[in-house]
Motif scaffolding. Structure first.
Motif, PDB file in Angstrom:
ATOM      1  N   VAL A 190       1.023  -1.096  -0.171  1.00 58.10           N
ATOM      2  CA  VAL A 190      -0.142  -0.084  -0.065  1.00 58.10           C
ATOM      3  C   VAL A 190       0.891   1.226   0.052  1.00 58.10           C
ATOM      4  O   VAL A 190       1.715   1.242   0.696  1.00 58.10           O
ATOM      5  CB  VAL A 190      -1.031   0.104   1.309  1.00 58.10           C
ATOM      6  CG1 VAL A 190      -1.866   1.345   1.218  1.00 58.10           C
ATOM      7  CG2 VAL A 190      -1.724  -1.165   1.076  1.00 58.10           C
ATOM      8  N   VAL A 191       0.653   2.109  -1.136  1.00 53.47           N
ATOM      9  CA  VAL A 191       1.512   3.240  -1.021  1.00 53.47           C
ATOM     10  C   VAL A 191       0.915   4.437  -0.761  1.00 53.47           C
ATOM     11  O   VAL A 191      -0.210   4.679  -1.469  1.00 53.47           O
ATOM     12  CB  VAL A 191       2.124   3.456  -2.477  1.00 53.47           C
ATOM     13  CG1 VAL A 191       2.988   4.548  -2.816  1.00 53.47           C
ATOM     14  CG2 VAL A 191       2.896   2.088  -2.835  1.00 53.47           C
ATOM     15  N   GLY A 192       1.165   5.393  -0.076  1.00 57.12           N
ATOM     16  CA  GLY A 192       0.648   6.636   0.437  1.00 57.12           C
ATOM     17  C   GLY A 192       0.430   6.754   1.912  1.00 57.12           C
ATOM     18  O   GLY A 192       0.031   6.089   2.799  1.00 57.12           O
ATOM     19  N   GLY A 193       1.017   7.896   2.278  1.00 57.52           N
ATOM     20  CA  GLY A 193       0.867   8.441   3.805  1.00 57.52           C
ATOM     21  C   GLY A 193      -0.115   9.033   4.362  1.00 57.52           C
ATOM     22  O   GLY A 193       0.060   9.681   5.440  1.00 57.52           O
ATOM     23  N   GLY A 194      -1.248   9.309   3.637  1.00 56.83           N
ATOM     24  CA  GLY A 194      -2.423   9.887   4.065  1.00 56.83           C
ATOM     25  C   GLY A 194      -3.069   9.183   4.844  1.00 56.83           C
ATOM     26  O   GLY A 194      -2.980   7.828   5.071  1.00 56.83           O
ATOM     27  N   ASN A 195      -4.512   9.343   4.962  1.00 52.95           N
ATOM     28  CA  ASN A 195      -5.681   8.684   5.676  1.00 52.95           C
ATOM     29  C   ASN A 195      -5.949   7.463   4.924  1.00 52.95           C
ATOM     30  O   ASN A 195      -6.218   6.545   5.567  1.00 52.95           O
ATOM     31  CB  ASN A 195      -6.894   9.616   5.990  1.00 52.95           C
ATOM     32  CG  ASN A 195      -6.550  10.615   6.920  1.00 52.95           C
ATOM     33  OD1 ASN A 195      -6.366  10.410   8.023  1.00 52.95           O
ATOM     34  ND2 ASN A 195      -6.796  11.992   6.516  1.00 52.95           N
ATOM     35  N   THR A 215       5.684   5.229   2.573  1.00 57.21           N
ATOM     36  CA  THR A 215       5.387   6.427   2.524  1.00 57.21           C
ATOM     37  C   THR A 215       6.535   7.000   2.267  1.00 57.21           C
ATOM     38  O   THR A 215       7.811   6.693   2.670  1.00 57.21           O
ATOM     39  CB  THR A 215       4.729   6.848   4.013  1.00 57.21           C
ATOM     40  OG1 THR A 215       5.800   6.624   5.057  1.00 57.21           O
ATOM     41  CG2 THR A 215       3.451   5.858   4.441  1.00 57.21           C
ATOM     42  N   ARG A 216       6.305   8.306   1.832  1.00 59.43           N
ATOM     43  CA  ARG A 216       7.637   9.094   1.314  1.00 59.43           C
ATOM     44  C   ARG A 216       8.274   9.948   2.511  1.00 59.43           C
ATOM     45  O   ARG A 216       9.369  10.380   2.536  1.00 59.43           O
ATOM     46  CB  ARG A 216       7.183  10.318   0.222  1.00 59.43           C
ATOM     47  CG  ARG A 216       6.642   9.772  -0.823  1.00 59.43           C
ATOM     48  CD  ARG A 216       6.647  10.487  -2.070  1.00 59.43           C
ATOM     49  NE  ARG A 216       6.305  10.205  -3.273  1.00 59.43           N
ATOM     50  CZ  ARG A 216       7.168   9.378  -4.092  1.00 59.43           C
ATOM     51  NH1 ARG A 216       8.494   9.221  -3.885  1.00 59.43           N
ATOM     52  NH2 ARG A 216       6.842   8.885  -5.311  1.00 59.43           N
ATOM     53  N   ARG A 217       7.587  10.001   3.767  1.00 62.61           N
ATOM     54  CA  ARG A 217       8.181  10.298   4.880  1.00 62.61           C
ATOM     55  C   ARG A 217       7.330   9.798   5.911  1.00 62.61           C
ATOM     56  O   ARG A 217       6.221   9.115   5.559  1.00 62.61           O
ATOM     57  CB  ARG A 217       7.850  11.784   5.062  1.00 62.61           C
ATOM     58  CG  ARG A 217       6.522  12.536   5.174  1.00 62.61           C
ATOM     59  CD  ARG A 217       6.362  13.847   5.245  1.00 62.61           C
ATOM     60  NE  ARG A 217       4.978  14.356   5.124  1.00 62.61           N
ATOM     61  CZ  ARG A 217       4.556  15.541   5.383  1.00 62.61           C
ATOM     62  NH1 ARG A 217       5.467  16.472   5.103  1.00 62.61           N
ATOM     63  NH2 ARG A 217       3.524  15.908   5.568  1.00 62.61           N
ATOM     64  N   VAL A 273       2.894  -0.402  10.640  1.00 59.35           N
ATOM     65  CA  VAL A 273       4.584   0.087  10.608  1.00 59.35           C
ATOM     66  C   VAL A 273       4.536   0.892   9.171  1.00 59.35           C
ATOM     67  O   VAL A 273       4.791  -0.016   8.355  1.00 59.35           O
ATOM     68  CB  VAL A 273       5.318  -0.605  11.359  1.00 59.35           C
ATOM     69  CG1 VAL A 273       6.632   0.081  11.280  1.00 59.35           C
ATOM     70  CG2 VAL A 273       4.985  -1.040  12.503  1.00 59.35           C
ATOM     71  N   ALA A 274       4.916   2.055   8.923  1.00 56.24           N
ATOM     72  CA  ALA A 274       5.196   2.518   7.941  1.00 56.24           C
ATOM     73  C   ALA A 274       6.627   2.138   7.353  1.00 56.24           C
ATOM     74  O   ALA A 274       7.596   2.216   8.115  1.00 56.24           O
ATOM     75  CB  ALA A 274       5.130   4.088   7.586  1.00 56.24           C
ATOM     76  N   GLU A 275       7.119   1.833   6.178  1.00 60.00           N
ATOM     77  CA  GLU A 275       8.260   1.612   5.514  1.00 60.00           C
ATOM     78  C   GLU A 275       8.614   2.823   4.688  1.00 60.00           C
ATOM     79  O   GLU A 275       7.718   3.426   4.243  1.00 60.00           O
ATOM     80  CB  GLU A 275       8.366   0.496   4.716  1.00 60.00           C
ATOM     81  CG  GLU A 275       7.903  -0.808   5.511  1.00 60.00           C
ATOM     82  CD  GLU A 275       7.822  -2.148   4.986  1.00 60.00           C
ATOM     83  OE1 GLU A 275       8.964  -2.536   4.198  1.00 60.00           O
ATOM     84  OE2 GLU A 275       6.850  -2.794   5.078  1.00 60.00           O
ATOM     85  N   ARG A 287      11.965  -3.144  -4.807  1.00 61.88           N
ATOM     86  CA  ARG A 287      12.972  -3.216  -4.251  1.00 61.88           C
ATOM     87  C   ARG A 287      13.096  -1.782  -3.481  1.00 61.88           C
ATOM     88  O   ARG A 287      12.545  -0.824  -3.973  1.00 61.88           O
ATOM     89  CB  ARG A 287      13.973  -3.146  -5.507  1.00 61.88           C
ATOM     90  CG  ARG A 287      15.420  -2.984  -4.992  1.00 61.88           C
ATOM     91  CD  ARG A 287      16.371  -2.938  -6.302  1.00 61.88           C
ATOM     92  NE  ARG A 287      16.355  -4.166  -6.909  1.00 61.88           N
ATOM     93  CZ  ARG A 287      16.202  -4.093  -8.109  1.00 61.88           C
ATOM     94  NH1 ARG A 287      16.630  -3.022  -8.939  1.00 61.88           N
ATOM     95  NH2 ARG A 287      16.119  -5.170  -8.920  1.00 61.88           N
ATOM     96  N   TRP A 288      13.665  -1.807  -2.236  1.00 60.43           N
ATOM     97  CA  TRP A 288      13.922  -0.615  -1.608  1.00 60.43           C
ATOM     98  C   TRP A 288      15.155  -0.045  -1.562  1.00 60.43           C
ATOM     99  O   TRP A 288      16.189  -0.729  -2.378  1.00 60.43           O
ATOM    100  CB  TRP A 288      13.475  -0.888  -0.055  1.00 60.43           C
ATOM    101  CG  TRP A 288      12.334  -0.891   0.355  1.00 60.43           C
ATOM    102  CD1 TRP A 288      11.619   0.400   1.098  1.00 60.43           C
ATOM    103  CD2 TRP A 288      11.233  -1.826   0.273  1.00 60.43           C
ATOM    104  NE1 TRP A 288      10.354   0.025   1.212  1.00 60.43           N
ATOM    105  CE2 TRP A 288       9.897  -1.271   0.806  1.00 60.43           C
ATOM    106  CE3 TRP A 288      11.230  -3.059  -0.453  1.00 60.43           C
ATOM    107  CZ2 TRP A 288       8.907  -1.894   0.751  1.00 60.43           C
ATOM    108  CZ3 TRP A 288       9.978  -3.711  -0.555  1.00 60.43           C
ATOM    109  CH2 TRP A 288       8.815  -3.136   0.338  1.00 60.43           C
TER     110      TRP A 288
END
Length: 398
Positions: A190-195, A215-217, A273-275, A287-288
């Motif tokens: 899942v990509v996205g740091g909002g709600n 998330t980007r941050r 937990v966000a990555e 890939r990270w």
């Protein structure tokens, strides 16, 4: 309003040839405007205005009909209502889910006899003598004023991520997410740091075999006691501050993610937990930046939306930051009127046309500003002889 209405799911008869006000959209913003147009009509004299709402959907309820079942509002029902009618409380007084909102909007539409013609898709709006020409898949109509209230749901933002075109698994935007069941036993990014990102990631836990939330941050959670009530108060104060020339502290200053109960529970268990954002997608995974690779079966983009305004491209408007330039009517703090001198207003797209205007509780004040300015503008201009058969505004129901 003295309204004809139309059967749900089918267009009743033909569109009127001409109306005073055409509202493009049939969701929460359009309904709030219909309410305030009725209120404004009480203070008028002379011939009542004709009003029609054009909704591309077959059923009432706006974009809430597409939401996944576990999606909940940020606030209790009493702080999630449109003007004039409180939303009923769901059992247990929990924040309402999407189905509850759909029922509320359908009831609101019926309560105020709002004349919504559906399904009618507006293809383009063009300049015309004494107003605008609205071209639809059911024919054209002339309007002395047009209010665009189409929201953002129908224009999801797809990010550009290296390798995305070569990923062999399922890829979808949260626009098309309908719950965790299709992902049972799968590995999901899942990509996205909002709600939306936080809620979808929490929703997948326990059903998907593995959930990566990128998330980007690092996500900024709002304090647990902050909900939509506080957000609306902060947005309202920001309007006052800007009007007074003071530095405005907007909603973004509080954080990015509201800790609704499912998100809070998953976070507190240590499961949510966000990555960091992935560096690229591969054929079978991601890939990270540190070189780690993880296999994936699906990717869900929770990367936001943009205003759905393609129907306005033929007007030759001035555009800024992805939307038409707007201005504030006299006496209003909300930039809801087109700055290009055409009888066009925009409502409910977010902070640029009214802080919190994309929310149920927040759209009321910008809607009142639009209604007041539309009525004042039309009352200054002569009406066409042909008024068509749209809704006639009256004070029968308040």
């Amino acid at each position: 309003m003295l309204l004809s209405g139309s059967p749900t799911g089918a267009l009743s008869g033909s569109l009127p040839e001409a109306v005073d006000v055409c509202v493009v959209g049939g969701g929460q913003s359009a309904l709030a405007l219909a309410f305030h147009l009725r209120r404004a009509e009480r203070r008028r004299t002379g011939t009542p205005l004709t009003v029609v709402l054009l909704d591309a959907r077959e059923q009432p309820g706006g974009a809430w009909q597409d939401a996944w079942p576990s999606l909940r509002l940020f606030s209790p029902a009493g702080y999630s209502s449109l003007p004039g009618r409180l939303m009923s409380r769901p059992p247990g007084d929990e924040p309402p889910d999407a189905a509850h909102v759909v029922d509320y909007l359908a009831d609101y539409e019926q309560r105020y006899d709002v004349d919504v013609r559906r399904p009618v898709r507006v293809e383009t709006v063009e300049r015309a003598e004494d107003g605008l020409r609205v071209r639809t898949d059911h024919g054209d109509l002339h309007a002395r004023a047009v209010v665009s209230a189409t929201g953002t749901w129908d224009r999801p933002l797809w990010p550009a991520v290296p390798g995305a075109d070569g990923f062999a698994g399922e890829v979808l935007h949260v626009h098309d997410y309908r719950g965790p069941e299709p992902f049972a036993g799968e590995r999901v990014l899942v990509v996205g740091g909002g709600n939306s990102g936080a809620q979808v990631a929490a929703d997948l836990l326990g059903t998907a075999a593995a959930v990566h939330w990128a998330t980007r941050r690092p996500p900024r959670y709002l304090p647990d006691d902050v909900d939509g009530r506080v957000l609306f108060e902060v947005a309202t104060q920001a309007v006052r501050d800007r009007a007074a020339g003071r530095e405005a502290r907007g909603v973004g200053s509080l954080g990015d993610v509201v800790a609704v109960p499912p998100v809070r529970a998953a976070r507190d268990r240590g499961d949510l937990v966000a990555e960091p954002m992935v560096e690229r997608l591969t054929e079978r995974g991601a890939r990270w930046a540190d070189g780690r690779e993880d296999p994936l079966d699906a990717v869900v983009w929770a990367t936001g939306f943009r205003p759905a305004l393609a129907h306005l491209r033929g007007l030759g408007l001035t555009w800024t930051d992805g939307h038409p330039a707007t201005e504030t009517p006299d006496g209003s703090p909300f930039a809801v009127r087109s700055a290009d001198g055409v009888p066009l207003w925009l409502l409910g797209y977010g902070d640029w046309c009214g802080p919190a205007s994309a929310t149920l509780i927040g759209v009321g004040r910008p809607a009142a500003a639009v209604a007041a300015d539309v009525v004042a503008t039309l009352d200054r201009a002569p009406a066409r002889q042909s008024r068509g058969s749209g809704t006639v505004v009256s004070s029968r129901k308040q």
